[in-house]
Enzyme design. Structure first.
Site, PDB file in Angstrom:
ATOM      1  N   GLU A  20       9.144  -4.753  -0.266  1.00 43.29           N
ATOM      2  CA  GLU A  20       9.301  -3.547   0.534  1.00 43.29           C
ATOM      3  C   GLU A  20       8.892  -2.367  -0.334  1.00 43.29           C
ATOM      4  OE1 GLU A  20      11.788  -6.653   2.099  1.00 43.29           O
ATOM      5  OE2 GLU A  20      12.048  -5.664   0.175  1.00 43.29           O
ATOM      6  N   TYR A  51      -0.406  -2.326  -4.717  1.00 45.96           N
ATOM      7  CA  TYR A  51      -0.188  -3.570  -3.984  1.00 45.96           C
ATOM      8  C   TYR A  51      -1.385  -3.941  -3.115  1.00 45.96           C
ATOM      9  CZ  TYR A  51       4.598  -2.862  -5.548  1.00 45.96           C
ATOM     10  OH  TYR A  51       5.723  -2.664  -6.314  1.00 45.96           O
TER      11      TYR A  51
END
Length: 159
Positions: free
Chosen positions: A111, A123
């Site tokens: 998350e 990411y």
């Protein structure tokens, strides 16, 4: 000469209980709602994959990931502010992805705050894609903030 070059490069090693105070100092300087010393100690006690980025005895960053069955969950990854944008977060992430792969994980999930643009870029460059939204997941200064759920599948593939 080789030793001199090696001294310039931070190393990744397993986190130890004695590292927690230094880790919490980085955590507190980074986040408005930081993890506590107890949370870090509980992660070590639970056997989560917990590593630190260290240089010349100084803590530079850390990362924690849980692993169950064929899935890993990246719980925390942080680099000291003065060292960001130098590839250290990428090194920590690559280290964890390699550990997840060797443990047989098929995917890694995490998350991230939608407002954390640097983390999102890290990411995405590592092959993570959006999986969904967790509503009101994070505390914020005004109330609550959603979390973007990201996943990277196929750890055996480059990314």
């Amino acid at each position: 000469m080789i030793a001199a070059v090696k001294d310039l490069v931070p190393t990744i090693r397993e986190m130890r209980y004695r590292d927690v105070q230094d880790i919490v100092a980085i955590e507190v300087s980074t986040y408005s709602f930081p993890w506590t010393e107890t949370i870090f100690r509980d992660c070590l006690l639970a056997g989560y994959i917990s590593v630190v980025l260290e240089h010349a005895g100084q803590m530079q960053g850390y990362a924690i990931m849980s692993l169950a069955a064929a899935e890993a969950h990246l719980l925390n990854l942080c680099v000291a502010e003065r060292l960001r944008r130098r590839g250290y977060g990428r090194r920590l992430l690559q280290h964890l992805l390699a550990q997840a792969q060797s443990a047989g994980a098929q995917r890694v999930q995490l998350e991230v705050r939608p407002t954390n643009h640097a983390a999102l870029e890290l990411y995405r460059k590592a092959g993570f894609v959006e999986l969904g939204i967790r509503r009101n997941y994070y505390r914020s200064l005004t109330n609550r903030e959603d979390a973007m759920m990201l996943v990277r599948r196929g750890l055996g593939q480059s990314g």
